[in-house]
Design a protein around this motif. Sequence first.
Motif, short mmCIF file in Angstrom:
data_model
loop_
_atom_site.label_atom_id
_atom_site.label_comp_id
_atom_site.label_asym_id
_atom_site.label_seq_id
_atom_site.Cartn_x
_atom_site.Cartn_y
_atom_site.Cartn_z
N GLU A 96 0.82 -1.21 0.00
CA GLU A 96 0.00 0.00 0.00
C GLU A 96 0.86 1.26 0.00
OE1 GLU A 96 -3.77 0.45 -0.01
OE2 GLU A 96 -2.88 -1.15 -1.20
N ILE A 97 2.00 1.21 0.69
CA ILE A 97 2.93 2.36 0.66
C ILE A 97 3.43 2.59 -0.76
CG2 ILE A 97 5.21 3.13 1.41
CD1 ILE A 97 4.63 1.77 4.10
N VAL A 98 3.77 1.50 -1.46
CA VAL A 98 4.23 1.62 -2.85
C VAL A 98 3.16 2.29 -3.70
CG1 VAL A 98 4.81 0.31 -4.93
CG2 VAL A 98 5.83 -0.31 -2.74
N ARG A 99 1.91 1.88 -3.53
CA ARG A 99 0.82 2.46 -4.34
C ARG A 99 0.59 3.92 -3.99
NH1 ARG A 99 -4.83 2.58 -4.38
NH2 ARG A 99 -4.94 1.67 -2.31
N VAL A 100 0.67 4.25 -2.70
CA VAL A 100 0.49 5.65 -2.28
C VAL A 100 1.61 6.53 -2.84
CG1 VAL A 100 0.53 7.20 -0.29
CG2 VAL A 100 -0.86 5.12 -0.23
N ILE A 102 3.41 5.96 -5.55
CA ILE A 102 3.20 6.08 -6.99
C ILE A 102 2.12 7.12 -7.28
CG2 ILE A 102 2.28 4.87 -9.01
CD1 ILE A 102 3.64 2.34 -7.96
N THR A 103 1.08 7.13 -6.46
CA THR A 103 -0.01 8.10 -6.66
C THR A 103 0.44 9.52 -6.35
OG1 THR A 103 -1.63 6.40 -6.09
CG2 THR A 103 -2.37 8.68 -6.01
N ALA A 104 1.24 9.68 -5.30
CA ALA A 104 1.61 11.01 -4.83
C ALA A 104 2.72 11.66 -5.66
CB ALA A 104 2.04 10.94 -3.36
N GLU A 105 3.66 10.88 -6.15
CA GLU A 105 4.81 11.44 -6.86
C GLU A 105 4.47 11.69 -8.34
OE1 GLU A 105 7.48 12.44 -5.26
OE2 GLU A 105 6.55 11.73 -3.42
N GLU A 106 3.62 12.69 -8.56
CA GLU A 106 3.13 12.95 -9.91
C GLU A 106 4.24 13.39 -10.86
OE1 GLU A 106 -0.18 15.58 -9.93
OE2 GLU A 106 -1.28 14.49 -8.36
N TRP A 107 5.27 14.02 -10.34
CA TRP A 107 6.36 14.49 -11.20
C TRP A 107 7.06 13.33 -11.90
CZ3 TRP A 107 11.35 12.75 -10.28
CH2 TRP A 107 11.55 12.10 -9.06
N LEU A 108 6.96 12.14 -11.30
CA LEU A 108 7.64 10.97 -11.86
C LEU A 108 6.67 10.00 -12.50
CD1 LEU A 108 10.29 9.35 -12.16
CD2 LEU A 108 9.79 8.32 -9.92
N THR A 109 5.56 9.73 -11.82
CA THR A 109 4.64 8.67 -12.25
C THR A 109 3.36 9.18 -12.89
OG1 THR A 109 3.53 8.59 -10.10
CG2 THR A 109 5.50 7.24 -10.36
N ASN A 110 3.16 10.49 -12.90
CA ASN A 110 1.93 11.11 -13.42
C ASN A 110 0.72 10.78 -12.56
OD1 ASN A 110 0.87 12.90 -15.31
ND2 ASN A 110 0.09 11.26 -16.62
N GLY A 111 0.95 10.32 -11.34
CA GLY A 111 -0.11 10.14 -10.36
C GLY A 111 -1.25 9.26 -10.85
N VAL A 112 -2.48 9.70 -10.51
CA VAL A 112 -3.67 8.91 -10.87
C VAL A 112 -3.94 8.95 -12.37
CG1 VAL A 112 -4.73 9.19 -8.61
CG2 VAL A 112 -5.17 10.89 -10.39
N TYR A 207 -0.47 0.99 -20.86
CA TYR A 207 -0.96 2.06 -20.00
C TYR A 207 -1.12 1.50 -18.59
CZ TYR A 207 -4.24 5.44 -17.97
OH TYR A 207 -4.85 6.35 -17.14
N ILE A 208 -0.52 2.16 -17.61
CA ILE A 208 -0.65 1.70 -16.23
C ILE A 208 -1.06 2.85 -15.32
CG2 ILE A 208 0.91 -0.28 -16.38
CD1 ILE A 208 3.14 1.47 -15.25
N VAL A 209 -1.87 2.53 -14.32
CA VAL A 209 -2.30 3.47 -13.28
C VAL A 209 -2.17 2.79 -11.93
CG1 VAL A 209 -3.87 4.81 -14.75
CG2 VAL A 209 -4.70 2.74 -13.62
#
Length: 295
Positions: A96-100, A102-112, A207-209
């Motif tokens: 869950e920390i990994v998913r959070v 990934i969601t929060a670091e929009e500069w890298l992962t583009n978030g949601v 495509y991944i989210v």
Amino acid sequence: MLAYITAVAIVFCIYALLTLSLNLHFGFTGLINFGHVGFFAIGAYAAALCSLNGMPYVVGFTAAAALAALAAWPLGLLALRLREDYLAIVTLAFSEIVRVVITAEEWLTNGVQGLPGIPRPFASLGIGGNAELAYLALVVTAVVLAILLIRHLVRSPFGRLIQAIRDDEVAVKALGKNPAGVKVRVFMIGAAIAGIAGALYAHYMNYIVPDQFLPLVTFYVWMAMILGGAGSISGSLVGAGVLIGILEGSRVVRDLLPNVMQVEMASLRLALVGLLLVLFVLYRPNGLMVKRDES
């Protein structure tokens, strides 16, 4: 029809990789891991980001395996200090920390919003059968290599040691063996295989989210391992096949019942998986491939 069968076969191979790697953790070593999807997500995003930044596919897959293994290192250290129930909670929290993150670091992962346009190997073959079959050959090769690696490990002195740790860790310590480094290595090897599965998944989906990496994925992988048999390489393949058969079969039923809503069918699918789990625990507790020491 061929395209559908190929797509199902690719998804089966990806789940087979996840089941094989989880079986290495739990089936052969006795390490409870409820956060397997976290390694899957790390591998998927690592490979996707490398490819989207113009790096070769080999670099992306290497990064997926390496970063997943690196993330497993502290969990392996925790496995030395925690009882099984606490380790299960910690690994679930890890995913869950990994998913959070990934969601929060929009500069890298583009978030949601996710990462679209992930290139797929063999795209030069064009859209259609040839490209899909070539990708299927790639994922089948990955599964075969994972099987050969795990088979080699479990038949080696290292493999006999991890199975001894699974059966009686106190006795292993009494014989002068140190399980500490062994557990860490097993965690890292299994995580690397899950990272490769994530990379294959990302390139196939394009495509991944973050919502694709929910704890439900870990539950499915555990289900596949239990159905096939913990501690059995062939059981991992059989269990993954049964799981994909259930998931895809429910989609076919959904097409035959137009009045049933998709949400209702999803609930029915989970109920069916849960019912099968209960039945297997009652009547086939060792899974379909009952020979626990099979390799």
